[in-house]
Design a protein around this motif. Structure first.
Motif, PDB file in Angstrom:
ATOM      1  N   LEU A 146       1.534  -5.023   1.084  1.00 50.18           N
ATOM      2  CA  LEU A 146       1.285  -3.669   0.476  1.00 50.18           C
ATOM      3  C   LEU A 146       2.500  -2.863   0.004  1.00 50.18           C
ATOM      4  CD1 LEU A 146      -0.921  -2.773   3.578  1.00 50.18           C
ATOM      5  CD2 LEU A 146      -1.761  -3.686   1.416  1.00 50.18           C
ATOM      6  N   LEU A 147       3.597  -3.343   0.183  1.00 46.42           N
ATOM      7  CA  LEU A 147       4.699  -2.535  -0.374  1.00 46.42           C
ATOM      8  C   LEU A 147       4.661  -2.124  -2.064  1.00 46.42           C
ATOM      9  CD1 LEU A 147       8.037  -3.951   1.155  1.00 46.42           C
ATOM     10  CD2 LEU A 147       7.329  -1.594   1.295  1.00 46.42           C
ATOM     11  N   LYS A 148       4.120  -3.036  -2.802  1.00 43.90           N
ATOM     12  CA  LYS A 148       4.062  -2.575  -4.208  1.00 43.90           C
ATOM     13  C   LYS A 148       2.849  -1.612  -4.376  1.00 43.90           C
ATOM     14  CE  LYS A 148       0.667  -6.773  -5.118  1.00 43.90           C
ATOM     15  NZ  LYS A 148       0.939  -7.386  -3.783  1.00 43.90           N
ATOM     16  N   ARG A 149       2.238  -1.301  -3.503  1.00 42.79           N
ATOM     17  CA  ARG A 149       1.037  -0.223  -3.589  1.00 42.79           C
ATOM     18  C   ARG A 149       1.352   0.994  -2.636  1.00 42.79           C
ATOM     19  NH1 ARG A 149      -4.241  -3.026  -1.575  1.00 42.79           N
ATOM     20  NH2 ARG A 149      -4.918  -1.024  -1.619  1.00 42.79           N
ATOM     21  N   THR A 150       2.573   1.007  -2.120  1.00 38.45           N
ATOM     22  CA  THR A 150       2.838   1.869  -1.085  1.00 38.45           C
ATOM     23  C   THR A 150       4.225   2.702  -1.498  1.00 38.45           C
ATOM     24  OG1 THR A 150       1.974   0.735   0.561  1.00 38.45           O
ATOM     25  CG2 THR A 150       3.338   2.577   1.444  1.00 38.45           C
ATOM     26  N   HIS A 151       4.020   4.026  -1.594  1.00 38.23           N
ATOM     27  CA  HIS A 151       5.396   4.788  -1.766  1.00 38.23           C
ATOM     28  C   HIS A 151       5.759   5.408  -0.434  1.00 38.23           C
ATOM     29  CE1 HIS A 151       4.247   5.150  -6.263  1.00 38.23           C
ATOM     30  NE2 HIS A 151       2.853   5.210  -5.618  1.00 38.23           N
ATOM     31  N   MET A 162      -1.156   4.014  -1.698  1.00 33.78           N
ATOM     32  CA  MET A 162      -0.659   4.810  -0.442  1.00 33.78           C
ATOM     33  C   MET A 162       0.501   5.580  -0.513  1.00 33.78           C
ATOM     34  SD  MET A 162      -2.092   2.446   2.856  1.00 33.78           S
ATOM     35  CE  MET A 162      -0.966   1.050   2.209  1.00 33.78           C
ATOM     36  N   LEU A 163       0.869   6.701   0.303  1.00 32.48           N
ATOM     37  CA  LEU A 163       2.089   7.314   0.280  1.00 32.48           C
ATOM     38  C   LEU A 163       2.245   7.448   1.920  1.00 32.48           C
ATOM     39  CD1 LEU A 163       4.626   9.156  -0.369  1.00 32.48           C
ATOM     40  CD2 LEU A 163       3.095  11.249  -0.456  1.00 32.48           C
ATOM     41  N   VAL A 199      -3.970   9.558  -4.250  1.00 32.81           N
ATOM     42  CA  VAL A 199      -3.132   8.808  -3.254  1.00 32.81           C
ATOM     43  C   VAL A 199      -3.191   9.585  -1.794  1.00 32.81           C
ATOM     44  CG1 VAL A 199      -0.886   8.023  -2.682  1.00 32.81           C
ATOM     45  CG2 VAL A 199      -1.537   7.949  -4.940  1.00 32.81           C
ATOM     46  N   ILE A 200      -3.571   8.808  -1.054  1.00 32.49           N
ATOM     47  CA  ILE A 200      -3.641   9.578   0.382  1.00 32.49           C
ATOM     48  C   ILE A 200      -2.411   9.370   1.128  1.00 32.49           C
ATOM     49  CG2 ILE A 200      -4.720   9.181   2.625  1.00 32.49           C
ATOM     50  CD1 ILE A 200      -7.322   8.565   1.127  1.00 32.49           C
ATOM     51  N   CYS A 201      -1.938  10.448   1.584  1.00 34.24           N
ATOM     52  CA  CYS A 201      -0.553  10.232   2.340  1.00 34.24           C
ATOM     53  C   CYS A 201      -0.750  10.197   3.760  1.00 34.24           C
ATOM     54  CB  CYS A 201       0.477  11.568   1.941  1.00 34.24           C
ATOM     55  SG  CYS A 201       1.695  11.592   2.974  1.00 34.24           S
ATOM     56  N   MET A 202      -0.105   9.389   4.223  1.00 34.58           N
ATOM     57  CA  MET A 202      -0.132   9.060   6.004  1.00 34.58           C
ATOM     58  C   MET A 202       1.306   9.638   6.610  1.00 34.58           C
ATOM     59  SD  MET A 202      -2.870   7.952   7.189  1.00 34.58           S
ATOM     60  CE  MET A 202      -4.427   6.896   6.682  1.00 34.58           C
TER      61      MET A 202
END
Length: 417
Positions: free
Chosen positions: A316-321, A282-283, A254-257
């Motif tokens: 994208l919320l379901k794929r984003t932490h 994504m994080l 997972v890539i953190c932004m």
């Protein structure tokens, strides 16, 4: 009927006119878990060496009274903050926040040293995320950890990374919620280096060794976080955006932004749609840079709104932490948590109240006039009445009422520390 409900019903009718079902929106926002960061509560000191100096690009300013001094105090403060925030969320722990009577170094941490946090999280229904701590330690030598040319230094931090992953997996197993384990290292040079390649080769090899043990992704996910520069690494950061973008995509991480980890003219909102095409999850570290990565408390500014719109408009919320990352010792620390978390929720809620399908159709039809008119008129819609109703329905204070509770908590608890 109370006034908050009356105003909500007026707002509900207003949004219905443009095809937005506020009840569906409220159900959607209630599913979003924000990972609130523990380090706001004690100024990133932790409990391994709370009197130690912050190093590795970390700096906290201010001396507001009431910083947590023990795990119990920190949990007490967190509970107060959660009681003022609608919804059910997560807590983001750094490795230095272990809770044990043992004397343990970072390369010796085990799940048992965080058992009290897990039991507490079970009581509150919280998930736990994790971060290995690659800063504020004697083995951070000459600004380097995992990319160090010193084998002893490098192996110390590799062992810490391995153990941190086991702790995160333990969190996931015990709590039934995936624990995102985020790796950020401060390695870099203050002045211009001759060799930019070798440190990155060492960092890549160190990470490969750390990630060699397989864990069930239902329990834990590994994330990697870049940074443009930091204190003491102004000229060269080993873990740059390009490095971690390549590493994360080739290693299925997972890539953190982080909103503060880029050039002052860059924003992460514009990067999310591109990253979403190539990465699975994504994080986000939602923060607020002021001229640099200064980790100010999140406010409802343009970039926060753009981040929320990107996540909502593109599903994208379901794929984003979504996690928070800021620390401010000039203000009440509990208030900082509440302000930052509620603002992040508000931004997402406001984005959810847009007639997204209609706006996209206008764009596809080339009707940019109506698109612009619609977007501007939406700014005046009664979003706040929907937010207030949501807070009331979740049993948390509405409007500024939460601040009175924080002030009372400060008088009863914080100033006595």
């Amino acid at each position: 009927m109370d006034k908050i409900t009356e105003k909500y019903q007026v707002a509900q009718a207003k949004y219905q006119e443009i095809g937005v079902d506020t009840e569906q929106v409220l159900a959607a926002i209630d599913q979003v878990k924000i990972s609130m960061h523990c380090w706001q509560g004690d100024d990133v000191k932790g409990f391994m060496n709370p009197e130690g100096e912050l190093t590795g690009g970390i700096s906290v300013t201010g001396n507001y009274p009431g910083a947590a001094r023990t795990p119990a105090e920190l949990r007490q403060d967190l509970e107060k903050a959660y009681s003022l925030i609608p919804g059910q969320h997560k807590l983001n722990l750094h490795a230095i926040y272990l809770d044990t009577e043992e004397t343990v170094d970072l390369d010796q941490i085990e799940p048992k040293h965080y058992q009290n946090w897990v039991e507490w999280a079970k009581e509150l229904g919280l998930g736990l995320d994790f971060n290995p701590t690659f800063f504020s330690h004697p083995m951070l030598k000459d600004g380097f950890t995992l990319a160090s040319a010193d084998e002893e230094v490098r192996q110390f931090w590799i062992e810490h990374g391995k153990r941190a992953r086991r702790v995160a997996a333990y969190f996931g197993q015990e709590l039934g919620q995936t624990s995102v384990n985020n790796f950020w290292v401060p390695d870099g040079f203050k002045d211009n280096p001759i060799d930019r390649l070798a440190p990155r080769q060492r960092l890549m090899a160190s990470l490969d060794e750390i990630f060699s043990e397989e864990f069930d992704k239902a329990y834990t996910l590994d994330a990697v976080e870049s940074k443009l520069f930091g204190l003491g690494a102004e000229s060269y950061t080993v873990g740059s955006h390009e490095f971690y973008m390549g590493y994360g995509l080739t290693r299925d991480k997972v890539i953190c932004m982080d909103a503060g980890h880029f050039h002052p003219t860059e924003v992460i909102s514009n990067k999310l749609s591109s990253l979403a095409l190539f990465g699975n999850e994504m994080l986000l570290h939602v923060s607020r840079p002021v001229r640099w990565d200064s980790d100010h408390v999140v406010i409802m500014d343009d970039e926060l709104m753009e981040i929320a719109r990107e996540l909502v408009r593109n599903d994208l919320l379901k794929r984003t932490h979504v996690g928070l990352d800021f620390f401010d010792a000039t203000i009440n620390r509990v208030a900082a948590w509440v302000i930052g978390t509620r603002n992040t929720q508000k931004a997402l809620l406001k984005a959810m109240l847009e007639p997204i399908a209609q706006l996209k159709q206008l764009e596809n039809d080339g009707d940019y006039t109506t698109r612009l008119a619609f977007v501007e008129e939406l700014k005046d819609f009664p979003f706040a009445d929907v937010w207030n109703y949501y807070c009331q329905s979740k049993g948390v204070p509405v409007g500024m009422d939460w601040l009175r509770e924080v002030r009372q908590y400060e008088a009863d608890v914080l100033v006595k520390r």
